[in-house]
Design an enzyme around this catalytic site. Sequence first.
Site, mmCIF file in Angstrom:
data_model
loop_
_atom_site.group_PDB
_atom_site.id
_atom_site.type_symbol
_atom_site.label_atom_id
_atom_site.label_comp_id
_atom_site.label_asym_id
_atom_site.label_seq_id
_atom_site.Cartn_x
_atom_site.Cartn_y
_atom_site.Cartn_z
ATOM 1 N N GLU A 3 42.950 69.166 5.186
ATOM 2 C CA GLU A 3 41.665 69.342 5.899
ATOM 3 C C GLU A 3 41.888 69.698 7.380
ATOM 4 O O GLU A 3 41.129 69.299 8.259
ATOM 5 C CB GLU A 3 40.771 68.120 5.731
ATOM 6 C CG GLU A 3 40.407 67.941 4.263
ATOM 7 C CD GLU A 3 38.968 67.616 3.979
ATOM 8 O OE1 GLU A 3 38.137 67.753 4.882
ATOM 9 O OE2 GLU A 3 38.686 67.240 2.844
ATOM 10 N N ARG A 17 35.838 65.870 7.424
ATOM 11 C CA ARG A 17 37.006 65.285 8.108
ATOM 12 C C ARG A 17 36.802 63.789 8.375
ATOM 13 O O ARG A 17 37.781 63.030 8.413
ATOM 14 C CB ARG A 17 37.312 66.058 9.397
ATOM 15 C CG ARG A 17 38.015 67.375 9.090
ATOM 16 C CD ARG A 17 38.226 68.265 10.281
ATOM 17 N NE ARG A 17 38.922 69.490 9.862
ATOM 18 C CZ ARG A 17 38.856 70.653 10.487
ATOM 19 N NH1 ARG A 17 38.139 70.771 11.593
ATOM 20 N NH2 ARG A 17 39.520 71.699 10.044
HETATM 21 N N1 CAA Z 1 31.022 75.145 13.189
HETATM 22 C C1 CAA Z 1 30.418 76.368 13.178
HETATM 23 N N2 CAA Z 1 31.028 77.503 13.562
HETATM 24 C C2 CAA Z 1 32.322 77.391 13.958
HETATM 25 C C3 CAA Z 1 33.012 76.170 13.998
HETATM 26 C C4 CAA Z 1 32.300 75.001 13.592
HETATM 27 N N3 CAA Z 1 32.868 73.800 13.613
HETATM 28 N N4 CAA Z 1 34.260 76.387 14.428
HETATM 29 C C5 CAA Z 1 34.371 77.699 14.678
HETATM 30 N N5 CAA Z 1 33.175 78.303 14.381
HETATM 31 C C6 CAA Z 1 32.835 79.709 14.563
HETATM 32 C C7 CAA Z 1 33.048 80.081 16.025
HETATM 33 O O1 CAA Z 1 31.930 79.726 16.804
HETATM 34 C C8 CAA Z 1 33.274 81.564 15.955
HETATM 35 O O2 CAA Z 1 32.053 82.254 15.888
HETATM 36 P P1 CAA Z 1 31.453 82.975 17.217
HETATM 37 O O3 CAA Z 1 32.500 83.979 17.641
HETATM 38 O O4 CAA Z 1 30.185 83.584 16.732
HETATM 39 O O5 CAA Z 1 31.270 81.907 18.222
HETATM 40 C C9 CAA Z 1 33.978 81.739 14.604
HETATM 41 O O6 CAA Z 1 33.695 80.560 13.833
HETATM 42 C C10 CAA Z 1 35.478 81.856 14.748
HETATM 43 O O7 CAA Z 1 35.906 80.701 15.428
HETATM 44 P P2 CAA Z 1 37.281 80.658 16.212
HETATM 45 O O8 CAA Z 1 37.378 81.820 17.125
HETATM 46 O O9 CAA Z 1 37.417 79.284 16.794
HETATM 47 O O10 CAA Z 1 38.303 80.879 15.002
HETATM 48 P P3 CAA Z 1 39.864 80.749 14.955
HETATM 49 O O11 CAA Z 1 40.387 81.840 14.113
HETATM 50 O O12 CAA Z 1 40.424 80.576 16.337
HETATM 51 O O13 CAA Z 1 40.101 79.387 14.083
HETATM 52 C C11 CAA Z 1 40.325 77.052 13.694
HETATM 53 C C12 CAA Z 1 39.577 78.186 14.418
HETATM 54 C C13 CAA Z 1 39.625 75.793 14.183
HETATM 55 C C14 CAA Z 1 41.792 76.995 14.032
HETATM 56 C C15 CAA Z 1 40.128 77.207 12.163
HETATM 57 O O14 CAA Z 1 40.847 78.321 11.656
HETATM 58 C C16 CAA Z 1 40.540 75.975 11.386
HETATM 59 O O15 CAA Z 1 39.800 74.990 11.331
HETATM 60 N N6 CAA Z 1 41.722 76.022 10.739
HETATM 61 C C17 CAA Z 1 42.140 74.957 9.828
HETATM 62 C C18 CAA Z 1 41.619 75.209 8.442
HETATM 63 C C19 CAA Z 1 41.566 73.964 7.626
HETATM 64 O O16 CAA Z 1 41.115 72.915 8.058
HETATM 65 N N7 CAA Z 1 41.977 74.063 6.358
HETATM 66 C C20 CAA Z 1 41.901 72.968 5.444
HETATM 67 C C21 CAA Z 1 41.623 73.466 4.054
HETATM 68 S S1 CAA Z 1 40.828 72.276 3.003
HETATM 69 C C22 CAA Z 1 41.989 71.164 2.532
HETATM 70 O O17 CAA Z 1 43.006 71.042 3.088
HETATM 71 C C23 CAA Z 1 41.558 70.234 1.453
HETATM 72 C C24 CAA Z 1 42.325 70.240 0.202
HETATM 73 O O18 CAA Z 1 41.755 70.348 -0.864
HETATM 74 C C25 CAA Z 1 43.770 70.006 0.235
#
Ligand code: CAA
Length: 382
Positions: free
Chosen positions: A363, A243
């Site tokens: 992202e 990011r």
């Molecule tokens: N590092 C390590 N572990 C992490 C973490 C991080 N940064 N963030 C979350 N986790 C872990 C959590 O600790 C949790 O584990 P535990 O229960 O053991 O603690 C597990 O992952 C689940 O986490 P959440 O409960 O927070 O999960 P959530 O379902 O609520 O989702 C979210 C969290 C931040 C919304 C996530 O779904 C997210 O980032 N969504 C966006 C996805 C994204 O960025 N997509 C982009 C795709 S790539 C792209 O766009 C590029 C292209 O080519 C166009």
Amino acid sequence: MVDFALTDEQLSLQELARKFARSEMAPHAAECDKAGRFPEEIYRKAWELGLMNLNVPTEFGGSGLGLLEQALIVEELSRACAGMTTSIIANCLALEPIILGGSPEQKQATLTPFCAEYHLASFCLTEPSSGSDASAMKTRARKEGDDYVLDGEKCFITNGPHASLYTVFASTDPVARAKGISAFIVPRSTPGVTPGREEEKMGHRASSTSTVRFEGARVPVANRLGTEREGFSIAMRTLDQTRTPIGALATGIAQAAIDHAAAYSLQRHTFGKPIAEHQAIQFKLANMAQELHAARLLTWHAAWTIDHGSKGTLESSIAKCFASDAAMRIADEAIQVFGGYGYMKEYPVEKLLRDAKLAQIYEGSNEIQRIVIARELLRAYA
Ligand code: CAA
């Protein structure tokens, strides 16, 4: 000690990227944008100069750069064309899960060929019905003997049709949501892997975006990254790393908008003097300059934080979110400085607005960044 002075090595990387961007990318930016052309010859040249696999450690032949160096390079490239930059840095996103979660053998077998020859890779997380809610993915990985069989469809995949390798996130246990996701290295040559048609996009038109289908695609267990169910953590840790470069990409768009707006304001006359001499325009340029400066510093700070060993979840989300929102506002104001000409495709600033828009979405949308920022903030008070 905090020091904003760049080292000689950082300055020479920045200069290398600036020269490449000006001589190889900028002259083709408008034409590729108009035609929606994927200029692979430019991407090959970027690879030849070491501007592609920036995050791959040197032991595998990559550039092995820290995030600050990556940010310096990405800003310069994006100043010339954000769409081309998206395609050039897509390998960093796709290979990061292997850098973070791969075994020494997987790294040797996968990363080395990418640095020895020009290849593209794609990161396959998003699906038609799960973008922000990544852990709701429907793509399945079924274990059969020594293999996993993948079924599902990924969408909005950068470089999808051109990639020779995909890093794919799939669920072995949908009920477990995030805890049921695993990550896999999937060669394009695997039977059952089919990239779909290229999307027609509003901006970033020099990059290529498609769906990728997996129908009974069989990969050996040896292609799984990390342990089973570790995939979501690998995806999130990957995005923590990637990011910040999106913050740099947005900063490059913002810098380009100011370059064009400031130069135009000095040569366009109204009421008997250059518009740069009117306070209405000066105030716009001053606000644009402040936001650009803040975007760059937040990006550098996130890079510095991660380069110094922190996870950087908070800082990278702040940088990506602020810089892309700032790039939108700055590109919008650049159009306003150009007036009616700014709205015309003959001038370069309307492209910047279209390109900035994607940085607020991909992202992780900026709404997701705000969720991440708020969660990290509140954790400190809980
Ligand atoms: N590092 C390590 N572990 C992490 C973490 C991080 N940064 N963030 C979350 N986790 C872990 C959590 O600790 C949790 O584990 P535990 O229960 O053991 O603690 C597990 O992952 C689940 O986490 P959440 O409960 O927070 O999960 P959530 O379902 O609520 O989702 C979210 C969290 C931040 C919304 C996530 O779904 C997210 O980032 N969504 C966006 C996805 C994204 O960025 N997509 C982009 C795709 S790539 C792209 O766009 C590029 C292209 O080519 C166009």
